[in-house]
Enzyme design. Structure first.
Site, PDB file in Angstrom:
ATOM      1  N   SER A 108       0.752  -1.272   0.075  1.00  0.00           N
ATOM      2  CA  SER A 108       0.141  -0.040  -0.076  1.00  0.00           C
ATOM      3  C   SER A 108       0.849   1.304  -0.211  1.00  0.00           C
ATOM      4  O   SER A 108       0.410   2.292  -0.432  1.00  0.00           O
ATOM      5  CB  SER A 108      -0.919  -0.064   1.202  1.00  0.00           C
ATOM      6  N   TYR A 138      -2.731  -2.435 -10.778  1.00  0.00           N
ATOM      7  CA  TYR A 138      -2.624  -2.188  -9.044  1.00  0.00           C
ATOM      8  C   TYR A 138      -1.770  -3.423  -8.595  1.00  0.00           C
ATOM      9  O   TYR A 138      -0.981  -3.081  -7.796  1.00  0.00           O
ATOM     10  CB  TYR A 138      -4.039  -2.559  -8.672  1.00  0.00           C
ATOM     11  N   VAL A 190       1.311  -3.975   4.039  1.00  0.00           N
ATOM     12  CA  VAL A 190       1.138  -5.054   4.655  1.00  0.00           C
ATOM     13  C   VAL A 190       2.505  -6.101   4.576  1.00  0.00           C
ATOM     14  O   VAL A 190       2.633  -7.043   5.138  1.00  0.00           O
ATOM     15  CB  VAL A 190      -0.208  -5.942   4.473  1.00  0.00           C
ATOM     16  N   LYS A 204       0.764   3.275  -3.116  1.00  0.00           N
ATOM     17  CA  LYS A 204      -0.701   3.844  -3.280  1.00  0.00           C
ATOM     18  C   LYS A 204      -0.267   5.651  -3.263  1.00  0.00           C
ATOM     19  O   LYS A 204      -1.130   6.417  -4.049  1.00  0.00           O
ATOM     20  CB  LYS A 204      -1.664   3.733  -2.486  1.00  0.00           C
ATOM     21  N   TYR A 262      -3.750   3.330   7.786  1.00  0.00           N
ATOM     22  CA  TYR A 262      -5.113   2.474   7.736  1.00  0.00           C
ATOM     23  C   TYR A 262      -5.936   3.038   8.830  1.00  0.00           C
ATOM     24  O   TYR A 262      -6.029   4.366   9.217  1.00  0.00           O
ATOM     25  CB  TYR A 262      -4.969   1.054   8.183  1.00  0.00           C
TER      26      TYR A 262
END
Length: 317
Positions: free
Chosen positions: A73, A201, A271, A76, A253
């Site tokens: 992530s 992605y 993660v 992103k 998160y």
């Protein structure tokens, strides 16, 4: 921020950082390595490393900073920046929102409950999938190559590559992400072919880095889009402001509020155990610790960043 002179901080880091890493490493036993992507379960449970880079390019590393891991992530943040550069703010935020969710990163609950049905922000999975659809390129391969080249430029590392084993594992275990993508497609939010968007992605989440790569990428954000080592501007300042704001409000998160209080630095976790963070105008920081807390963040990495922030007064707040 009322901080000691930079040279004094650097000397202290050289002296004390290895000890702080070992103190935080004790937290690893309380965490669990991610296993919902099977390939990630192979990561070393007790690993913990950090690299800190200053604006002149000098760096300090401690612990297991050299081990490779996938961005997950963390990527992103940078696909958001590339999408903003490709499309501008209005087009991007017509498809994703600007608010924290308070839900798990892979939740699709609010897509149906809250109108107009767009993802709440670009850093949750649904939002990042939409962002992946906004990367310019005629074909999936072109989009993925543009992402990789952008990441290589920011990391000053032409050898960054997709970890094929993690990519394949991620693609094979992504039923929930596929569900979100098809829902977004049906709702008119996602443009393009679902499988092709998801491939972009999965690939950017599976790019291999080390703490040094994250520190160099974070350094560009710390200096508002300019690489202070080369003097080259890579990203417009306005877009970096947007990205750093999302990092504060959504980057850890649904533990982002707690992290803002305890650490107070813009950050993004993944993660695989990575955390990218920064001290504005001063340092880029990369951390890895694959053992995660229940919120999906590196348990020892968060503890280490709390130590750094509190002992060196690095909180923005």
């Amino acid at each position: 921020m009322n901080t000691p002179q930079a040279s004094e901080v650097w000397i202290r880091l050289q002296k004390e950082l290895p000890q702080w890493v070992e103190e935080s490493r004790a937290q690893c036993g309380e965490g669990k390595v991610a296993s919902y992507i099977p390939e990630l379960a192979k990561a070393p449970h007790r690993a913990l490393g950090i690299q800190i880079m200053n604006g002149s390019g000098a760096s300090i590393a401690a612990g297991d900073a050299a081990i490779p891991f996938t961005m997950q992530s963390i990527s992103k943040v940078f696909t958001l920046l590339l999408a903003l550069m490709d499309n501008g703010e209005a087009a991007v935020f017509d498809k994703v929102g600007m608010e924290p969710t308070g839900d798990n990163f892979n939740s699709m609950l609010k897509l149906e409950l809250v109108q107009p049905g767009i993802p709440f922000n670009p850093l949750i999975n649904a939002g990042a999938i939409v962002i992946s659809s906004l990367i310019a390129g005629a074909r999936m391969e072109e989009k993925s190559d543009r992402v990789l080249q952008f990441f290589r430029k920011l990391a000053a590392n032409d050898f960054l590559e997709v970890n094929e084993a993690v990519y394949q594992s991620e693609a094979a275990s992504a039923d929930l992400n596929r569900s979100m993508a098809y829902f977004l497609k049906d709702n008119g939010v996602l443009k393009g072919k679902v499988d092709e968007v998801l491939d972009v992605y999965f690939r950017h989440c599976s790019i291999n880095v080390t703490c040094a790569d994250l520190a160099r990428m974070a350094l560009v954000l710390a200096f508002d889009g300019t690489d202070p080592i080369t003097g080259e501007r890579h990203i417009p300042r306005r877009y970096v402001q947007i990205a750093k704001t999302f990092m504060v409000t959504c980057g850890m998160y649904n533990a982002s509020g707690e992290f803002a209080i305890e650490v107070g630095m813009p950050a993004k976790s993944g993660v695989a155990g990575g955390i990218l963070t920064l001290v504005p105008g001063r340092y880029g920081i990369g951390v890895v610790g694959p053992a995660l807390n229940p919120k999906g963040n590196s348990i020892a990495g968060v503890d280490l960043l709390e130590t750094l922030s509190q002992r060196l007064d690095w909180s923005l707040f």
